[in-house]
Design a protein around this motif. Structure first.
Motif, short mmCIF file in Angstrom:
data_model
loop_
_atom_site.label_atom_id
_atom_site.label_comp_id
_atom_site.label_asym_id
_atom_site.label_seq_id
_atom_site.Cartn_x
_atom_site.Cartn_y
_atom_site.Cartn_z
N LEU A 25 0.82 -1.22 0.00
CA LEU A 25 0.00 0.00 0.00
C LEU A 25 0.85 1.27 0.00
N GLY A 26 2.17 1.11 0.18
CA GLY A 26 3.05 2.26 0.13
C GLY A 26 3.70 2.64 1.45
N LEU A 27 3.38 1.93 2.54
CA LEU A 27 4.03 2.23 3.81
C LEU A 27 5.47 1.71 3.79
N GLU A 28 6.34 2.34 4.56
CA GLU A 28 7.75 1.97 4.59
C GLU A 28 8.06 1.29 5.92
N LEU A 29 8.62 0.08 5.84
CA LEU A 29 8.98 -0.67 7.04
C LEU A 29 10.18 -0.02 7.71
N GLU A 30 10.05 0.33 8.98
CA GLU A 30 11.14 0.91 9.76
C GLU A 30 11.95 -0.19 10.42
N HIS A 31 11.30 -1.01 11.24
CA HIS A 31 11.99 -2.15 11.85
C HIS A 31 10.99 -3.13 12.46
N ILE A 32 11.51 -4.33 12.76
CA ILE A 32 10.71 -5.39 13.38
C ILE A 32 11.33 -5.71 14.73
N VAL A 33 10.49 -5.91 15.74
CA VAL A 33 10.95 -6.23 17.09
C VAL A 33 10.55 -7.68 17.40
N GLU A 34 11.54 -8.50 17.65
CA GLU A 34 11.34 -9.89 18.10
C GLU A 34 10.33 -10.67 17.27
N ASP A 35 10.27 -10.43 15.99
CA ASP A 35 9.36 -11.13 15.07
C ASP A 35 7.89 -11.10 15.51
N ARG A 36 7.52 -10.05 16.29
CA ARG A 36 6.12 -9.97 16.72
C ARG A 36 5.55 -8.57 16.66
N LEU A 37 6.41 -7.58 16.33
CA LEU A 37 5.97 -6.19 16.30
C LEU A 37 6.70 -5.48 15.17
N ALA A 38 5.95 -4.75 14.34
CA ALA A 38 6.56 -4.04 13.21
C ALA A 38 6.18 -2.57 13.27
N PHE A 39 7.12 -1.72 12.93
CA PHE A 39 6.89 -0.29 12.83
C PHE A 39 6.99 0.10 11.36
N LEU A 40 5.93 0.75 10.86
CA LEU A 40 5.90 1.18 9.47
C LEU A 40 5.54 2.67 9.40
N TRP A 41 6.10 3.35 8.44
CA TRP A 41 5.83 4.78 8.22
C TRP A 41 4.83 4.95 7.09
N ILE A 42 3.90 5.91 7.26
CA ILE A 42 3.04 6.32 6.16
C ILE A 42 3.81 7.33 5.32
N GLU A 43 4.36 8.36 5.96
CA GLU A 43 5.20 9.35 5.29
C GLU A 43 6.37 9.66 6.22
#
Length: 49
Positions: A25-43
């Protein structure tokens, strides 16, 4: 495009599939924590006036 959203918490059953969905959808993956939590940016680096 999504506008005006600062933060959202979305519980999912399949993190890898969800990351693929949101990056498609266009979001940018920032990082993943312990294979259970992901941080993504819209802009990434957008400043609010």
């Amino acid at each position: 495009m999504i506008k005006g959203l600062y933060e959202a918490h979305l519980p999912v059953s399949d993190l890898k599939r969800s990351i693929d969905f949101y990056t498609d959808l266009g979001l940018e993956l920032e990082h993943i924590v312990e294979d259970r939590l992901a941080f993504l940016w819209i802009e990434k680096d957008k400043r609010v006036p």
